[in-house]
Each structure stands twice: as structure tokens, then as C-alpha cells.
Design a protein around this motif. Structure first.
Motif, mmCIF file in Angstrom:
data_model
loop_
_atom_site.group_PDB
_atom_site.id
_atom_site.type_symbol
_atom_site.label_atom_id
_atom_site.label_comp_id
_atom_site.label_asym_id
_atom_site.label_seq_id
_atom_site.Cartn_x
_atom_site.Cartn_y
_atom_site.Cartn_z
ATOM 1 N N ASN A 240 6.698 0.062 6.415
ATOM 2 C CA ASN A 240 5.998 -0.620 5.324
ATOM 3 C C ASN A 240 6.980 -0.949 4.211
ATOM 4 O O ASN A 240 7.526 -0.059 3.557
ATOM 5 C CB ASN A 240 4.874 0.267 4.787
ATOM 6 C CG ASN A 240 4.157 -0.377 3.608
ATOM 7 O OD1 ASN A 240 4.145 -1.594 3.463
ATOM 8 N ND2 ASN A 240 3.560 0.454 2.763
ATOM 9 N N SER A 241 7.188 -2.232 3.997
ATOM 10 C CA SER A 241 8.147 -2.666 2.988
ATOM 11 C C SER A 241 7.482 -3.003 1.659
ATOM 12 O O SER A 241 8.163 -3.367 0.700
ATOM 13 C CB SER A 241 8.908 -3.901 3.487
ATOM 14 O OG SER A 241 8.015 -4.973 3.730
ATOM 15 N N GLY A 242 6.154 -2.882 1.600
ATOM 16 C CA GLY A 242 5.439 -3.253 0.383
ATOM 17 C C GLY A 242 4.907 -2.058 -0.375
ATOM 18 O O GLY A 242 5.398 -0.929 -0.243
ATOM 19 N N ASP A 243 3.874 -2.291 -1.170
ATOM 20 C CA ASP A 243 3.258 -1.233 -1.960
ATOM 21 C C ASP A 243 2.537 -0.240 -1.057
ATOM 22 O O ASP A 243 2.185 -0.552 0.087
ATOM 23 C CB ASP A 243 2.260 -1.840 -2.947
ATOM 24 C CG ASP A 243 2.935 -2.720 -3.992
ATOM 25 O OD1 ASP A 243 4.103 -2.441 -4.326
ATOM 26 O OD2 ASP A 243 2.284 -3.684 -4.454
ATOM 27 N N MET B 157 -0.327 1.791 0.794
ATOM 28 C CA MET B 157 -1.594 1.272 1.308
ATOM 29 C C MET B 157 -2.651 2.356 1.346
ATOM 30 O O MET B 157 -2.343 3.540 1.499
ATOM 31 C CB MET B 157 -1.401 0.726 2.731
ATOM 32 C CG MET B 157 -0.493 -0.470 2.834
ATOM 33 S SD MET B 157 -0.295 -1.027 4.550
ATOM 34 C CE MET B 157 0.650 0.322 5.262
ATOM 35 N N ASP C 190 8.004 -9.380 10.846
ATOM 36 C CA ASP C 190 7.499 -8.930 9.552
ATOM 37 C C ASP C 190 7.409 -7.406 9.514
ATOM 38 O O ASP C 190 6.857 -6.781 10.423
ATOM 39 C CB ASP C 190 6.111 -9.517 9.278
ATOM 40 C CG ASP C 190 6.148 -11.013 9.017
ATOM 41 O OD1 ASP C 190 7.258 -11.560 8.881
ATOM 42 O OD2 ASP C 190 5.065 -11.627 8.956
ATOM 43 N N ASP C 191 7.943 -6.816 8.443
ATOM 44 C CA ASP C 191 7.914 -5.353 8.258
ATOM 45 C C ASP C 191 8.486 -4.612 9.467
ATOM 46 O O ASP C 191 8.008 -3.533 9.842
ATOM 47 C CB ASP C 191 6.479 -4.878 7.977
ATOM 48 C CG ASP C 191 6.116 -4.992 6.502
ATOM 49 O OD1 ASP C 191 6.893 -5.606 5.753
ATOM 50 O OD2 ASP C 191 5.063 -4.479 6.108
ATOM 51 N N GLU D 216 4.333 3.441 12.850
ATOM 52 C CA GLU D 216 5.325 3.455 11.776
ATOM 53 C C GLU D 216 6.459 4.433 12.085
ATOM 54 O O GLU D 216 6.235 5.617 12.361
ATOM 55 C CB GLU D 216 4.616 3.867 10.481
ATOM 56 C CG GLU D 216 5.494 3.961 9.255
ATOM 57 C CD GLU D 216 4.729 4.534 8.077
ATOM 58 O OE1 GLU D 216 5.154 4.294 6.938
ATOM 59 O OE2 GLU D 216 3.714 5.211 8.291
ATOM 60 N N ARG E 160 -3.956 -4.477 4.582
ATOM 61 C CA ARG E 160 -3.366 -5.824 4.577
ATOM 62 C C ARG E 160 -2.513 -6.002 5.838
ATOM 63 O O ARG E 160 -2.075 -5.035 6.463
ATOM 64 C CB ARG E 160 -2.506 -6.037 3.332
ATOM 65 C CG ARG E 160 -1.327 -5.069 3.239
ATOM 66 C CD ARG E 160 -0.505 -5.304 1.981
ATOM 67 N NE ARG E 160 0.628 -4.398 1.894
ATOM 68 C CZ ARG E 160 0.597 -3.221 1.304
ATOM 69 N NH1 ARG E 160 -0.534 -2.793 0.753
ATOM 70 N NH2 ARG E 160 1.679 -2.464 1.248
ATOM 71 N N TRP F 186 -0.550 -4.562 8.764
ATOM 72 C CA TRP F 186 -0.981 -3.187 9.014
ATOM 73 C C TRP F 186 -2.493 -3.067 9.204
ATOM 74 O O TRP F 186 -2.989 -1.982 9.479
ATOM 75 C CB TRP F 186 -0.527 -2.293 7.862
ATOM 76 C CG TRP F 186 0.955 -2.316 7.711
ATOM 77 C CD1 TRP F 186 1.690 -3.172 6.932
ATOM 78 C CD2 TRP F 186 1.904 -1.481 8.384
ATOM 79 N NE1 TRP F 186 3.030 -2.915 7.074
ATOM 80 C CE2 TRP F 186 3.195 -1.881 7.961
ATOM 81 C CE3 TRP F 186 1.789 -0.436 9.301
ATOM 82 C CZ2 TRP F 186 4.358 -1.265 8.423
ATOM 83 C CZ3 TRP F 186 2.947 0.180 9.752
ATOM 84 C CH2 TRP F 186 4.205 -0.232 9.326
ATOM 85 N N TYR G 268 1.098 -0.334 13.072
ATOM 86 C CA TYR G 268 1.558 -1.684 12.755
ATOM 87 C C TYR G 268 0.886 -2.676 13.700
ATOM 88 O O TYR G 268 1.075 -2.613 14.916
ATOM 89 C CB TYR G 268 3.075 -1.725 12.921
ATOM 90 C CG TYR G 268 3.715 -3.084 12.790
ATOM 91 C CD1 TYR G 268 4.034 -3.599 11.534
ATOM 92 C CD2 TYR G 268 4.041 -3.831 13.912
ATOM 93 C CE1 TYR G 268 4.662 -4.837 11.411
ATOM 94 C CE2 TYR G 268 4.662 -5.066 13.797
ATOM 95 C CZ TYR G 268 4.969 -5.562 12.551
ATOM 96 O OH TYR G 268 5.589 -6.788 12.437
#
Length: 512
Positions: free
Chosen positions: A429-432, A434, A483-484, A383, A460, A463, A377
Motif C-alpha cells: 500500500n503506497s497511499g494513506d 485504509m 499499481d501499488d 500484501e 479503495r 485494494w 491486493y
């Protein structure tokens, strides 16, 4: 403080490693986490890290000292490229000036770090001359560098035992090595070999640098007249302001050169090779020895201060051979062409083995963390690993430019946890999903060999890791620690394992 009954040391913050990164982190902890009790655990018996470990002839920086130096303590010397002993003295003086040396505990190697979410603390197993002891802490800053101090890359060559001379590795340079008047072969073409070869030649050795493939090199003056002129303005503008100006100038020049080579590789190659041609004019040396097969900055460009490498080649005291090794023989090395290069001493400048944290094992709530399976991160935390940050600087610019931003990010994180009434925090990671990318994007064999054992970076923010100081000042430098990130209060049932869902495999093409 120490719990006498159980002999368990307790500290608010533990910094692992007393090299350049650890000293920088200690200063930031002192100034940005006032009142926090911290200790630096150093595996070796002296501070300095790289600059205390390496003692080979001519060891020096290959980054300018205005950016390799600390932003809070201006580099005092006139040299832009400095010798290792001067850098070590600078680190010692800085640690003493700010009382950082009083917080260092030597001969203390951290072998295991185990996190317990129930009580929000790390338990560190620390070995030393007196055996193993336990240290508990809420926060860990991992600043032990990115290579193994104990195990360099030291391949065994065919027939090596038959060689009748002495074989040494630069990482373990013997104090009693007498090479004056001796024939010396240095195997390698990286920064160590390019530093060693002219240094040994100047001191009376007959040196052959034997390389499998060439490296890009660039010459620059050991002293910068512009920087020295600006220093004369300290009385008018103030020391810190002048130092900041010089520091930013060098950061810009270094990054500008890197970006130029990546955007215009053909033009950059022509420029780099032309300056080598000019240095070799009249020497009769074939340019094949300085014409790499890769693009500039696919691997690190080596700095040759004051053109010392080329001066020794022109003098005839040093030569360069480009070939592979067939075998060692009693009198030296037989190369693939069949020629035997004679030697009294062979120096295997064959590079590093990359290793994060000195081989320390990492456990979270009883489960060992496989770093290769996790994302990093902001290149600062791992992570699903609570209250721990790592320090890995730049490879295309000065290490310290990034190391200092990481230290300040860590101290901001500590304050966010403490001031917010949290027990711990960790990235997730809170998104799609990677694409996993290597932590360091370079084709150097020593990096490719081990980099996939490191945490991965993403495609992105937050990360991604950009090898760009000015870009990262806008992201990492802003010290955004929300963030995250997941923050947990004491008594909450949430554990890091609940949020980790990464799976990364090592590519088959990566060399073992």
C-alpha cells in the motif's frame, strides 16, 4: 524436473488444488504462460474439489452452470442447475481434454510454504502417503478454496451421546446410509439442507427440516428454455459465441437480481415471499418458516430448482420446524417448545468452517505471515507476499466468474516478472492507511465466524473487492499488475518486510 541428489522437486509454477479453480488456472497457465513447467498439487486422491468431496443425496449447484462452467469450455448439458455428479464429470472431461490431468499429483497436501527473497523461490513442504517431500517453485497459485475439507462446522449438542439413532454430517456422507422409510431430521436451513430435504423425501424418508431461523429461497426452472433456444444457433453463430451470449446473460441476470435486492430490499422481500406463498398455497404451512429476519442477500439466497422443496412439503412427506434445540434425547430432538421430534437419523447440515489454503502456514524470509494482519491486493495477492496469488470467487454470483479473472491476472503477473527480468514482485500500500474491511461482506454465521482470520480488503482500488463481475471486469479484468506493486531484481537488497506496515485487530463483536 527433479534434482535426484537432493530429491527436491523443481517447477516454475505450482498450483495448489485440483478443483474447479485449479483446473481453470492450469488452462490459463498453459495458454498464457507457454513453456512454463507447472504442477497441480492436490491433497485428495481425486480431482474435483467440492464436487468430489460432497456426496450427499441431491448435491447440486446453486449457481447456473453457464457461469459456473469454464468460459473456455462450454457447459455441455441441458440443465441450468446441475447435479453434483454431472459437474464432476464435466471437470474430469475438461481436465482430460486439455491434458491438465497429466499435471496433477494426488495425495499431496501442502502444509508449509516458505519464501526466500535471496534466491527468489518458494519452498513447499508436501505430505502424502510416502511421507514429506520438498517442492521448490518461483510462483504459487493458491486455489484450494475457502473452507476446511477436514473440519466442517459440527457443534456438539446437549445430550448428543444419548441419541440412539445415527448422526451424520453432509460433508462426510456415508455410502451405506439407508434412510428409506426412516424418520430423518435435518438440522439447518442453508443450501445443503434445502437440497438434502427434498432429495431424501423423494427417496422414501420422512423428513423434518429443523431450522433455527429461515432462509430466503427462490424457485427457478432446472432448464432454461431461452438458453436452449440460443444453443440452436450454434451452427450459424458458432459454439463459443453462443455460449458467451448465454454466459453474459446469466451473469447480468444474477447481478441484476442482487443489485435489485440491495437497492429495494422491501420490494425484493415482498417479491420473494410472494413466490413462496404461491408455492405453499393449500399446504397449511405457516409463512413464518420462510420469512427471514434479515434483508435479502445479507445472506445467500438459496435456489430451489423446479420447486422440488415445496412439492415435497405439499405432498406431506416433508415438514419444516422453526425452533432452537434444547437437547438430543434417545428418540430424537427436544426443541425449546418442549416438543420431541422423533428420528432414526439426524443430519447436521450446520455448515462449513472457513479456512484459506487448507491450513497451510505461510512464511516470508523466516517470518510467519498472519493473514489476518494483511490486506488483499485486488482480492488476488497478499500484501508483502511475493510471487503468490490466491483464488476466492464471488459469493453473490458464480464462483467461476471471478476465479477465471484471478487466474488470468496471475498469468499476467508471471509474464510481467519474467519478461521484465525481475526476481519477484509483491503488493504494498503506497497511499494513506485504509479501513480494514472483511473479505466477504455477508452476515451468514459461518462467514462471520471465521472471515476475520482472512486477509482484509481496503476501501479503495486496487485494494477493494467488489461483489460485482461487470465492475471488476473494468479493474481486475484489465490485469493491471503495476499499481501499488514492487518488483525486485536478483541481487537487490530490498525485502518485503521493509514495506509491510499493516496492523489489523479482530473486532470483539465477531463470534468465536
Amino acid at each position: 524436473m527433479t534434482d535426484v541428489a537432493t530429491r527436491v522437486e523443481e517447477h516454475d509454477i505450482v498450483i495448489i488444488g485440483a478443483g474447479l479453480s485449479g483446473i481453470d488456472a492450469a488452462y490459463r497457465v498453459q495458454t498464457q504462460n507457454p513453456g512454463k513447467d507447472y504442477v497441480i498439487l492436490e491433497a485428495r486422491s481425486a480431482l474435483g474439489g467440492t464436487w468430489d468431496l460432497f456426496r450427499y443425496p441431491g448435491v447440486r449447484s446453486d449457481s447456473d452452470m453457464y457461469t459456473l462452467g469454464f468460459p473456455f469450455e462450454p457447459w455441455p448439458g441441458p440443465d441450468a442447475i446441475a447435479d453434483g455428479d454431472k459437474i464432476l464429470k464435466y471437470l474430469q472431461d475438461t481436465a482430460a481434454k486439455y491434458g491438465i490431468d497429466e499435471h496433477i499429483v494426488y495425495d499431496s497436501k501442502v502444509t508449509d510454504a516458505s519464501w526466500d527473497s535471496a534466491d527468489g523461490h518458494w519452498t513447499l513442504e508436501v505430505t502424502g502417503p510416502g511421507g514429506t517431500r520438498t517442492v521448490r517453485t518461483k510462483f504459487v497459485y493458491w486455489s484450494g478454496g475457502y473452507y476446511s475439507y477436514d473440519n466442517p462446522n459440527n457443534p456438539t449438542f446437549p445430550g448428543q451421546d444419548s441419541f440412539e439413532g445415527r448422526i451424520v454430517h453432509p460433508q462426510f456422507w456415508p455410502e451405506d446410509l439407508d434412510y428409506e422409510g426412516k424418520k430423518v431430521i435435518i438440522i439447518g436451513s442453508g443450501a445443503t439442507a434445502i437440497t438434502l430435504a427434498p432429495s431424501m423425501s423423494k427417496r422414501g424418508a420422512e423428513v423434518t427440516m429443523l431450522q433455527r431461523s429461515p432462509t430466503y429461497v427462490i424457485t427457478q426452472p432446472g432448464k432454461d428454455p431461452i438458453a436452449l433456444s440460443l444453443k440452436k444457433l450454434e451452427g450459424k453463430l458458432g459454439r463459443d459465441k453462443v455460449y458467451s451470449m448465454v454466459r453474459m446473460r446469466y451473469a447480468g441476470m444474477t447481478l441484476g437480481f442482487y443489485e435489485f435486492t440491495r437497492r429495494a430490499p422491501k420490494l425484493a422481500t415482498k417479491m420473494l415471499l410472494n413466490q413462496v406463498k404461491a408455492q405453499l398455497a393449500g399446504s397449511g404451512v405457516d409463512m413464518k418458516h420462510f420469512t427471514p429476519k434479515y434483508k435479502p442477500w445479507d445472506q445467500r439466497v438459496c435456489v430451489v430448482p423446479n420447486a422440488d422443496l415445496f412439492r415435497e412439503i405439499r405432498s406431506g412427506r416433508m415438514s419444516v420446524v422453526t425452533d432452537t434445540i434444547d437437547s438430543f434425547v434417545p428418540e430424537g430432538i427436544r426443541i425449546s417448545s418442549g416438543e420431541v421430534l422423533k428420528a432414526d437419523i439426524i443430519v447436521t447440515a450446520t455448515g462449513l468452517r472457513m479456512q484459506l489454503g487448507g491450513g497451510m502456514t505461510l512464511n516470508v524470509d523466516g517470518q510467519q505471515v498472519d493473514l489476518a494482519q494483511r490486506f488483499a491486493y485486488r482480492g488476488a495477492m497478499i500484501e508483502g507476499v511475493p510471487n503468490l496469488a490466491v483464488c476466492v470467487g464471488y459469493i453473490n454470483s458464480s464462483w467461476t466468474l471471478r476465479a477465471d479473472m484471478l487466474a488470468q491476472f496471475f498469468t499476467t503477473f508471471v509474464n510481467h516478472v519474467e519478461n521484465g527480468g525481475y526476481s519477484f514482485g509483491y503488493p504494498v500500500n503506497s497511499g494513506d492507511p485504509m479501513e480494514p474491511l472483511p473479505f466477504m461482506d455477508a452476515t451468514s454465521t459461518y462467514i462471520q465466524r471465521d472471515i476475520w482470520d482472512f486477509p482484509k480488503v481496503g476501501d479503495r482500488n486496487p485494494w477493494a473487492v467488489k461483489q460485482n463481475f461487470f465492475s471488476e471486469r473494468k479493474t481486475l479484468g484489465k490485469k493491471n499488475v503495476t499499481d501499488d506493486m514492487v518488483y525486485v531484481r536478483a541481487g537487490e537488497a530490498r525485502k518485503p518486510a521493509d514495506d509491510v506496515h499493516t496492523g489489523v485487530t479482530r473486532p470483539e463483536s465477531v463470534p468465536a
